[in-house]
Design a protein around this motif. Structure first.
Motif, short mmCIF file in Angstrom:
data_model
loop_
_atom_site.label_atom_id
_atom_site.label_comp_id
_atom_site.label_asym_id
_atom_site.label_seq_id
_atom_site.Cartn_x
_atom_site.Cartn_y
_atom_site.Cartn_z
N SER A 1 0.83 -1.20 0.00
CA SER A 1 0.00 0.00 0.00
C SER A 1 0.87 1.26 0.00
CB SER A 1 -0.92 -0.02 1.22
OG SER A 1 -1.72 1.14 1.24
N LYS A 2 1.93 1.23 0.80
CA LYS A 2 2.85 2.37 0.86
C LYS A 2 3.55 2.57 -0.49
CE LYS A 2 6.46 4.27 3.78
NZ LYS A 2 7.32 4.03 4.94
N ILE A 3 4.02 1.48 -1.08
CA ILE A 3 4.67 1.56 -2.39
C ILE A 3 3.70 2.10 -3.44
CG2 ILE A 3 5.65 0.17 -4.27
CD1 ILE A 3 6.88 -1.64 -2.09
N TRP A 4 2.47 1.64 -3.39
CA TRP A 4 1.46 2.10 -4.35
C TRP A 4 1.22 3.60 -4.20
CZ3 TRP A 4 -0.25 0.78 -8.76
CH2 TRP A 4 -1.44 1.29 -9.24
N ARG A 5 1.13 4.10 -2.95
CA ARG A 5 0.93 5.53 -2.72
C ARG A 5 2.10 6.34 -3.27
NH1 ARG A 5 0.20 5.22 3.05
NH2 ARG A 5 -1.22 3.48 3.12
N VAL B 1 4.35 10.11 -7.24
CA VAL B 1 5.40 10.46 -8.21
C VAL B 1 4.79 10.66 -9.60
CG1 VAL B 1 7.46 9.59 -9.40
CG2 VAL B 1 7.28 9.41 -6.91
N SER B 2 3.92 9.77 -10.01
CA SER B 2 3.32 9.92 -11.35
C SER B 2 2.43 11.16 -11.41
CB SER B 2 2.56 8.65 -11.74
OG SER B 2 1.51 8.41 -10.85
N SER B 3 1.73 11.49 -10.34
CA SER B 3 0.89 12.69 -10.32
C SER B 3 1.74 13.95 -10.44
CB SER B 3 0.06 12.75 -9.04
OG SER B 3 -0.82 11.67 -8.97
N VAL B 4 2.86 13.98 -9.72
CA VAL B 4 3.76 15.14 -9.79
C VAL B 4 4.32 15.27 -11.20
CG1 VAL B 4 5.99 16.02 -8.98
CG2 VAL B 4 4.31 15.16 -7.33
N LEU B 5 4.71 14.17 -11.82
CA LEU B 5 5.23 14.22 -13.19
C LEU B 5 4.18 14.73 -14.17
CD1 LEU B 5 7.39 10.99 -13.50
CD2 LEU B 5 8.15 13.34 -13.66
N ILE B 6 2.95 14.29 -14.03
CA ILE B 6 1.88 14.75 -14.93
C ILE B 6 1.66 16.25 -14.76
CG2 ILE B 6 -0.62 14.63 -15.31
CD1 ILE B 6 -0.37 11.58 -14.73
N ILE B 7 1.67 16.74 -13.53
CA ILE B 7 1.48 18.17 -13.28
C ILE B 7 2.63 18.97 -13.87
CG2 ILE B 7 1.40 19.93 -11.46
CD1 ILE B 7 -0.24 17.84 -9.82
#
Length: 167
Positions: free
Chosen positions: A26-30, A35-41
């Motif tokens: 769960s921690k790894i998934w978060r 990270v992917s959300s920050v990259l998209i932004i």
């Protein structure tokens, strides 16, 4: 193969990511989602700033009849290349410009020093008047529109149009 072999394989597959620890997974998934959300932004911000702050007229343009080529640079200069200004003679002159991207207006101005330098380089192949006659058409304010690889300059006072194709 028995049912036990299938369970062993599934246990092995589930241990690939954080073993059997659901909390670690769960921690790894978060972290992956963060990270992917920050990259998209970051990518979205980069693309939006490029789209709305980049000077759209910068580039290499050639007139439809291929007699004038413009190399519009970021530093507010235009290299104007004129073919066949005089018998089989080409000319290159640097001019200045300013762009109002909000109003879509480009103002091009002659630089007398640059004209004199071009005439000197010509060694009598053409005169200053010949060069100025061609450049007078460009020495003005234009409304510009860019549609794909085509730029249309419409002279603001008289409505004369020039069409250029991106090279």
């Amino acid at each position: 193969r028995g049912l036990g072999d299938v369970y062993k394989r599934q246990d092995y597959k589930s241990m690939i990511i954080a073993g059997n620890d659901e909390a670690k997974r769960s921690k790894i998934w978060r972290v992956v989602i963060l990270v992917s959300s920050v990259l998209i932004i970051l990518i979205a911000v980069y693309l939006l700033t490029r789209m709305f702050t980049t000077n759209p007229v910068v580039g290499n343009w050639e007139s439809e009849d291929a007699t004038i080529a413009l190399k519009i640079e970021k530093n507010d200069t235009i290299q104007v290349d004129i073919t066949d200004i005089a018998e089989n003679t080409d000319a290159a002159v640097e001019m200045n410009y300013s762009v109002d991207m909000k109003s879509k207006i480009i103002t091009i101005t002659k630089d007398e020093e640059q004209i004199d330098k071009a005439v000197e380089k010509a060694d009598g192949a053409y005169t200053k008047e010949d060069l100025e006659n061609v450049l007078d058409d460009l020495d003005s304010s234009f409304s510009y529109s860019i549609d794909g690889n085509q730029m249309t300059l419409t002279e603001r006072e008289y409505g004369e149009q020039f069409t250029f194709i991106r090279k």
